[in-house]
Design a protein around this motif. Structure first.
Motif, short mmCIF file in Angstrom:
data_model
loop_
_atom_site.label_atom_id
_atom_site.label_comp_id
_atom_site.label_asym_id
_atom_site.label_seq_id
_atom_site.Cartn_x
_atom_site.Cartn_y
_atom_site.Cartn_z
N HIS A 163 -42.06 -22.91 40.18
CA HIS A 163 -42.93 -24.09 40.32
C HIS A 163 -42.18 -25.28 40.91
O HIS A 163 -42.79 -26.19 41.48
CB HIS A 163 -43.49 -24.47 38.94
CG HIS A 163 -42.44 -24.91 37.96
ND1 HIS A 163 -41.55 -24.03 37.39
CD2 HIS A 163 -42.12 -26.15 37.47
CE1 HIS A 163 -40.74 -24.68 36.58
NE2 HIS A 163 -41.05 -25.97 36.61
N ASN A 164 -40.85 -25.29 40.76
CA ASN A 164 -40.04 -26.39 41.29
C ASN A 164 -38.61 -25.88 41.47
O ASN A 164 -37.85 -25.81 40.50
CB ASN A 164 -40.06 -27.59 40.33
CG ASN A 164 -39.31 -28.79 40.90
OD1 ASN A 164 -38.61 -28.69 41.91
ND2 ASN A 164 -39.45 -29.93 40.24
N ALA A 165 -38.26 -25.55 42.70
CA ALA A 165 -36.96 -24.94 42.99
C ALA A 165 -35.79 -25.77 42.48
O ALA A 165 -34.76 -25.23 42.08
CB ALA A 165 -36.82 -24.70 44.49
N ASN A 166 -35.95 -27.09 42.48
CA ASN A 166 -34.86 -27.97 42.06
C ASN A 166 -34.52 -27.86 40.57
O ASN A 166 -33.46 -28.30 40.13
CB ASN A 166 -35.19 -29.43 42.40
CG ASN A 166 -35.23 -29.66 43.90
OD1 ASN A 166 -34.48 -29.04 44.65
ND2 ASN A 166 -36.11 -30.54 44.33
N VAL A 211 -31.58 -10.99 56.85
CA VAL A 211 -31.49 -12.34 57.40
C VAL A 211 -32.33 -13.26 56.52
O VAL A 211 -33.55 -13.11 56.42
CB VAL A 211 -32.01 -12.39 58.86
CG1 VAL A 211 -31.88 -13.82 59.41
CG2 VAL A 211 -31.26 -11.40 59.74
N GLY A 212 -31.67 -14.20 55.85
CA GLY A 212 -32.35 -15.12 54.95
C GLY A 212 -32.68 -16.43 55.64
O GLY A 212 -31.92 -16.91 56.48
N ILE A 213 -33.82 -17.02 55.26
CA ILE A 213 -34.27 -18.28 55.85
C ILE A 213 -34.54 -19.27 54.74
O ILE A 213 -35.29 -18.98 53.80
CB ILE A 213 -35.56 -18.07 56.68
CG1 ILE A 213 -35.33 -16.99 57.75
CG2 ILE A 213 -36.02 -19.37 57.31
CD1 ILE A 213 -36.59 -16.38 58.26
N HIS A 214 -33.96 -20.45 54.85
CA HIS A 214 -34.14 -21.46 53.83
C HIS A 214 -34.07 -22.84 54.47
O HIS A 214 -33.14 -23.13 55.22
CB HIS A 214 -33.06 -21.32 52.76
CG HIS A 214 -33.25 -22.20 51.58
ND1 HIS A 214 -32.54 -23.36 51.38
CD2 HIS A 214 -34.09 -22.09 50.51
CE1 HIS A 214 -32.93 -23.93 50.24
NE2 HIS A 214 -33.87 -23.17 49.70
N THR A 215 -35.04 -23.68 54.19
CA THR A 215 -35.05 -25.01 54.79
C THR A 215 -34.77 -26.10 53.76
O THR A 215 -34.96 -27.29 54.04
CB THR A 215 -36.41 -25.30 55.47
OG1 THR A 215 -37.45 -25.30 54.47
CG2 THR A 215 -36.72 -24.27 56.53
N GLY A 216 -34.35 -25.71 52.56
CA GLY A 216 -34.05 -26.71 51.54
C GLY A 216 -35.26 -27.52 51.11
O GLY A 216 -35.14 -28.65 50.65
#
Length: 210
Positions: free
Chosen positions: A103-106, A123-128
């Motif tokens: 619910h909230n990655a942080n 291949v991983g994709i993450h935009t923060g």
């Protein structure tokens, strides 16, 4: 502080998923073949999750979450839409335990990246959190760049590398061969088999092949 990407071995880890909806389902399907056991804690679960409950390593506790549910757990995944439950699980999860808060990655210390997988290649994709839309676009772009049979090529590279690593060839020659495999890729299976055969001969009789 920021998070960094890394690969983790969950083979002998025990995972608890709090929640039984679609998010929990996605986590379960991703992890079910990668860990020792998964326990789902929820009063209701999706039909897809239920299909896996008979599996000896997947369990379902049909009830609300209890604090003792995460004793001796290595990885906790929060996947409910109940704010109070989510906050409570976060508060009682020990700091040393891996925690993913859907619910909230942080709120957690582990996030799931959108991943394109072709056999051994991932291949991983993450935009923060900057743009899930961009992550989705990049996912489709990368997926289109690597057809489904690309995994065969990656398996071929793995076999070649193992042979070269164990060979008596000089280090410079090893590096040259490994670089050649990437610079001049071989996708055809028959050509791959022929290359493996020639490589084995080269390794067995290094002087005669010069």
């Amino acid at each position: 502080m920021g998070k960094i990407p890394f690969m983790i071995d969950l083979t002998n880890k025990n995972i608890v998923i709090v929640g039984g909806g679609k998010v929990a389902e996605r986590r379960l399907l991703l992890l079910k073949d990668q860990c020792a056991s998964i326990t789902v804690i929820s009063e209701t679960i999706t039909e897809e999750i239920e299909n896996y409950i008979d599996n000896t390593s997947i369990y379902w506790y049909k009830r609300p979450f209890r604090d003792e549910d995460i004793i001796d757990t290595d990885f906790v995944i929060i996947a409910t839409n109940d704010k109070k439950v989510n906050e409570h699980v976060i508060n009682v999860t020990p700091k040393h335990v891996l925690l993913n808060a859907a619910h909230n990655a942080n709120e957690g210390n582990i996030e799931f990246m959108k991943t394109v997988k072709r056999g051994l290649l991932q291949v991983g994709i993450h935009t923060g959190g900057a743009s899930p839309t961009l992550a989705k676009k990049l996912y489709h772009d990368i997926e289109a760049s690597f057809p489904s049979d690309y995994s065969d090529y990656v398996d071929f590279l793995y076999e070649v590398r193992q042979l070269i690593k164990l060979s008596p060839l000089e280090n410079m020659e090893k590096h040259a061969l490994l670089k050649e495999m990437v610079d001049c890729p071989i996708y055809d299976k028959e050509e791959q088999a022929l290359f493996i055969l020639q490589l084995k001969k080269k390794i067995e009789h290094p002087r005669s092949t010069k």
